[in-house]
Write a protein that holds these residues in place. Sequence first.
Motif, PDB file in Angstrom:
ATOM      1  N   MET A   1      -6.002  23.908   4.862  1.00 51.10           N
ATOM      2  CA  MET A   1      -6.212  22.476   4.641  1.00 51.10           C
ATOM      3  C   MET A   1      -7.634  22.269   4.163  1.00 51.10           C
ATOM      4  SD  MET A   1      -3.621  20.622   5.517  1.00 51.10           S
ATOM      5  CE  MET A   1      -2.165  20.552   6.507  1.00 51.10           C
ATOM      6  N   ASP A   2      -7.833  21.304   3.271  1.00 53.15           N
ATOM      7  CA  ASP A   2      -9.192  20.953   2.893  1.00 53.15           C
ATOM      8  C   ASP A   2      -9.893  20.307   4.087  1.00 53.15           C
ATOM      9  OD1 ASP A   2      -9.007  21.915   0.390  1.00 53.15           O
ATOM     10  OD2 ASP A   2      -8.514  19.978  -0.544  1.00 53.15           O
ATOM     11  N   SER A   3     -11.222  20.421   4.104  1.00 50.16           N
ATOM     12  CA  SER A   3     -11.963  19.800   5.200  1.00 50.16           C
ATOM     13  C   SER A   3     -11.690  18.307   5.210  1.00 50.16           C
ATOM     14  CB  SER A   3     -13.464  20.032   5.009  1.00 50.16           C
ATOM     15  OG  SER A   3     -13.710  21.413   5.011  1.00 50.16           O
ATOM     16  N   GLY A   4     -11.403  17.787   6.393  1.00 58.18           N
ATOM     17  CA  GLY A   4     -11.193  16.344   6.524  1.00 58.18           C
ATOM     18  C   GLY A   4      -9.783  15.877   6.235  1.00 58.18           C
ATOM     19  N   GLU A   5      -8.927  16.821   5.788  1.00 57.26           N
ATOM     20  CA  GLU A   5      -7.551  16.438   5.463  1.00 57.26           C
ATOM     21  C   GLU A   5      -6.688  16.369   6.719  1.00 57.26           C
ATOM     22  OE1 GLU A   5      -5.087  17.941   1.530  1.00 57.26           O
ATOM     23  OE2 GLU A   5      -5.630  19.390   3.041  1.00 57.26           O
ATOM     24  N   ILE A   6      -7.123  17.102   7.725  1.00 56.06           N
ATOM     25  CA  ILE A   6      -6.295  17.244   8.924  1.00 56.06           C
ATOM     26  C   ILE A   6      -7.089  16.803  10.149  1.00 56.06           C
ATOM     27  CG2 ILE A   6      -6.941  19.687   9.305  1.00 56.06           C
ATOM     28  CD1 ILE A   6      -3.951  20.149  10.001  1.00 56.06           C
ATOM     29  N   ALA A   7      -6.422  16.124  11.065  1.00 58.77           N
ATOM     30  CA  ALA A   7      -7.102  15.664  12.274  1.00 58.77           C
ATOM     31  C   ALA A   7      -6.224  15.955  13.478  1.00 58.77           C
ATOM     32  CB  ALA A   7      -7.379  14.163  12.182  1.00 58.77           C
ATOM     33  N   TYR A   8      -6.874  16.225  14.601  1.00 59.95           N
ATOM     34  CA  TYR A   8      -6.142  16.495  15.838  1.00 59.95           C
ATOM     35  C   TYR A   8      -6.541  15.464  16.874  1.00 59.95           C
ATOM     36  CZ  TYR A   8      -5.341  20.932  13.546  1.00 59.95           C
ATOM     37  OH  TYR A   8      -4.969  21.886  12.644  1.00 59.95           O
ATOM     38  N   MET A   9      -5.556  14.902  17.509  1.00 60.25           N
ATOM     39  CA  MET A   9      -5.793  13.879  18.518  1.00 60.25           C
ATOM     40  C   MET A   9      -5.048  14.329  19.765  1.00 60.25           C
ATOM     41  SD  MET A   9      -7.115  10.963  19.039  1.00 60.25           S
ATOM     42  CE  MET A   9      -7.534  10.264  17.459  1.00 60.25           C
ATOM     43  N   ARG A  10      -5.707  14.293  20.899  1.00 60.61           N
ATOM     44  CA  ARG A  10      -5.027  14.731  22.130  1.00 60.61           C
ATOM     45  C   ARG A  10      -4.248  13.582  22.758  1.00 60.61           C
ATOM     46  NH1 ARG A  10      -6.597  19.524  25.666  1.00 60.61           N
ATOM     47  NH2 ARG A  10      -6.774  21.056  24.014  1.00 60.61           N
ATOM     48  N   GLN A  11      -3.023  13.872  23.145  1.00 64.16           N
ATOM     49  CA  GLN A  11      -2.301  12.951  24.031  1.00 64.16           C
ATOM     50  C   GLN A  11      -2.527  13.494  25.440  1.00 64.16           C
ATOM     51  OE1 GLN A  11       2.011  13.120  23.989  1.00 64.16           O
ATOM     52  NE2 GLN A  11       2.201  10.996  24.616  1.00 64.16           N
ATOM     53  N   HIS A  12      -3.279  12.758  26.242  1.00 67.89           N
ATOM     54  CA  HIS A  12      -3.708  13.322  27.520  1.00 67.89           C
ATOM     55  C   HIS A  12      -2.621  13.344  28.575  1.00 67.89           C
ATOM     56  CE1 HIS A  12      -7.604  12.239  25.628  1.00 67.89           C
ATOM     57  NE2 HIS A  12      -7.819  13.486  25.990  1.00 67.89           N
ATOM     58  N   LYS A  13      -1.635  12.453  28.402  1.00 65.70           N
ATOM     59  CA  LYS A  13      -0.530  12.429  29.379  1.00 65.70           C
ATOM     60  C   LYS A  13       0.776  12.350  28.616  1.00 65.70           C
ATOM     61  CE  LYS A  13      -2.986   9.782  32.900  1.00 65.70           C
ATOM     62  NZ  LYS A  13      -3.121   8.417  33.411  1.00 65.70           N
TER      63      LYS A  13
ATOM     64  N   ARG B   1       0.824  -1.211   0.000  1.00 64.32           N
ATOM     65  CA  ARG B   1       0.000   0.000   0.000  1.00 64.32           C
ATOM     66  C   ARG B   1       0.850   1.250   0.000  1.00 64.32           C
ATOM     67  NH1 ARG B   1      -5.366  -0.588   3.271  1.00 64.32           N
ATOM     68  NH2 ARG B   1      -5.529   1.469   2.352  1.00 64.32           N
ATOM     69  N   LYS B   2       0.265   2.295  -0.584  1.00 64.77           N
ATOM     70  CA  LYS B   2       0.965   3.580  -0.621  1.00 64.77           C
ATOM     71  C   LYS B   2       0.909   4.252   0.751  1.00 64.77           C
ATOM     72  CE  LYS B   2       0.550   6.497  -4.100  1.00 64.77           C
ATOM     73  NZ  LYS B   2      -0.013   7.234  -5.265  1.00 64.77           N
ATOM     74  N   VAL B   3       1.889   5.090   1.010  1.00 59.28           N
ATOM     75  CA  VAL B   3       1.905   5.825   2.274  1.00 59.28           C
ATOM     76  C   VAL B   3       1.149   7.138   2.060  1.00 59.28           C
ATOM     77  CG1 VAL B   3       3.375   6.807   4.080  1.00 59.28           C
ATOM     78  CG2 VAL B   3       4.206   4.885   2.703  1.00 59.28           C
ATOM     79  N   THR B   4      -0.024   7.263   2.671  1.00 55.25           N
ATOM     80  CA  THR B   4      -0.829   8.476   2.458  1.00 55.25           C
ATOM     81  C   THR B   4      -1.151   9.223   3.760  1.00 55.25           C
ATOM     82  OG1 THR B   4      -2.898   7.263   2.598  1.00 55.25           O
ATOM     83  CG2 THR B   4      -1.958   7.530   0.397  1.00 55.25           C
TER      84      THR B   4
ATOM     85  N   GLU C   1      -3.322  12.715   4.300  1.00 57.77           N
ATOM     86  CA  GLU C   1      -3.996  12.895   5.595  1.00 57.77           C
ATOM     87  C   GLU C   1      -2.959  13.223   6.657  1.00 57.77           C
ATOM     88  OE1 GLU C   1      -7.062   9.990   6.710  1.00 57.77           O
ATOM     89  OE2 GLU C   1      -6.965   9.349   4.621  1.00 57.77           O
ATOM     90  N   PHE C   2      -3.217  14.308   7.385  1.00 54.11           N
ATOM     91  CA  PHE C   2      -2.253  14.866   8.329  1.00 54.11           C
ATOM     92  C   PHE C   2      -2.835  14.750   9.729  1.00 54.11           C
ATOM     93  CE2 PHE C   2      -2.136  16.753   4.195  1.00 54.11           C
ATOM     94  CZ  PHE C   2      -0.788  16.830   3.872  1.00 54.11           C
ATOM     95  N   ILE C   3      -2.169  13.984  10.576  1.00 50.53           N
ATOM     96  CA  ILE C   3      -2.708  13.718  11.910  1.00 50.53           C
ATOM     97  C   ILE C   3      -1.782  14.331  12.955  1.00 50.53           C
ATOM     98  CG2 ILE C   3      -3.363  11.902  13.539  1.00 50.53           C
ATOM     99  CD1 ILE C   3      -3.538  10.067  10.919  1.00 50.53           C
ATOM    100  N   PHE C   4      -2.293  15.305  13.680  1.00 51.94           N
ATOM    101  CA  PHE C   4      -1.493  15.966  14.710  1.00 51.94           C
ATOM    102  C   PHE C   4      -1.834  15.393  16.066  1.00 51.94           C
ATOM    103  CE2 PHE C   4       0.736  19.519  12.787  1.00 51.94           C
ATOM    104  CZ  PHE C   4       0.239  19.440  11.494  1.00 51.94           C
ATOM    105  N   VAL C   5      -0.822  14.983  16.802  1.00 56.70           N
ATOM    106  CA  VAL C   5      -1.049  14.552  18.178  1.00 56.70           C
ATOM    107  C   VAL C   5      -0.636  15.716  19.070  1.00 56.70           C
ATOM    108  CG1 VAL C   5      -0.561  12.856  19.960  1.00 56.70           C
ATOM    109  CG2 VAL C   5      -0.654  12.145  17.560  1.00 56.70           C
ATOM    110  N   THR C   6      -1.630  16.330  19.706  1.00 56.06           N
ATOM    111  CA  THR C   6      -1.425  17.591  20.409  1.00 56.06           C
ATOM    112  C   THR C   6      -1.622  17.419  21.917  1.00 56.06           C
ATOM    113  OG1 THR C   6      -3.729  18.277  20.301  1.00 56.06           O
ATOM    114  CG2 THR C   6      -2.366  18.828  18.419  1.00 56.06           C
TER     115      THR C   6
END
Length: 297
Positions: A96-108, A3-6, A53-58
């Motif tokens: 960013m286009d809608s849905g291209e970027i996501a934010y996920m919280r690292q709680h600790k 699979r391609k890396v996307t 797809e860009f996923i930020f762990v914040t």
Amino acid sequence: MHRKVTKAIFPVAGMGTRFLPATKSVPKEIMTLVDRPLVQYAIDEARAAGIKEFIFVTSRGKGALEDYFDNAPQLEQTLREKGKTELLDILKSTNMDSGEIAYMRQHKPLGLGHAVWCARRLIGNEPFAVILPDDVIAAETPCLQQMVEAFNENPGNIVAAMEVPDDKASSYGILDIKDDMGDLVSTKGMVEKPAPGTAPSNLAVIGRYILTPTVLEMLNKKQVGAGGEIQLTDAIDGARSTGEEVYGFRFKGHRYDCGSKAGFLQATVAFALARDDLRDDLRDFLYAVVEADKAAR
Ligand code: G1P
């Protein structure tokens, strides 16, 4: 065909304590090299490598990052009214286009491995990239693109790698080399921040990775490693012990450690000197400063 890396994960939850007091209210990743935030360099590099797809762990206090990648209707309207089309174009690279970027919280703050694991549900069962925005790499072909090309020839796990001096090895993940094929090395182990004098080589991991979903399975074990943290290095080495390949990739380019003040300053000067609009004045200024410094010694 593999699979391609996307998808790419950008771990940006760190508190940036090395840059206090600036980072008290500004996320480190928003700090600028010349006029672009660190994170913009990371995003541009990911796009060049085909990431969609860009996923930020914040973490808490990183709201400015989300605003940075949002549309700014008022600002854009003002620029349009004033006919500032060049500035409008510059702003486009931040949208960013809608849905291209996501934010996920690292709680600790449990470590880099844990930060990557936080994004597991957004990755699923496919290879993915990880980019640490602190490591800024100036290169003719962007580093992650070089790695995707290597991955297409050699599927497996690939980490960016660079030779470091002996006395710096304990600041990095270090590769235990099996076969050295030049640009690519296969590994028989990997150690996170080895104690001084115990590093298996001088080849250090730099913050660009292409990883298989097996690494996420390894992270599920939540094994605690160096510094009492869940280490990405250990999970990658765990994937190797299940029979997967882990390669180090000697990228072509210059890496700046923008997690340190010295590296950040060096990158600022180098990136400014690379700009047509800044080079001449800055060069004259630097020569004068160096001469004055020499005279004062
Ligand atoms: C992280 C990784 C380490 C890698 C380094 C590259 O360490 O854990 O393996 O060598 O990035 O910059 P950190 O610098 O976050 O301590």
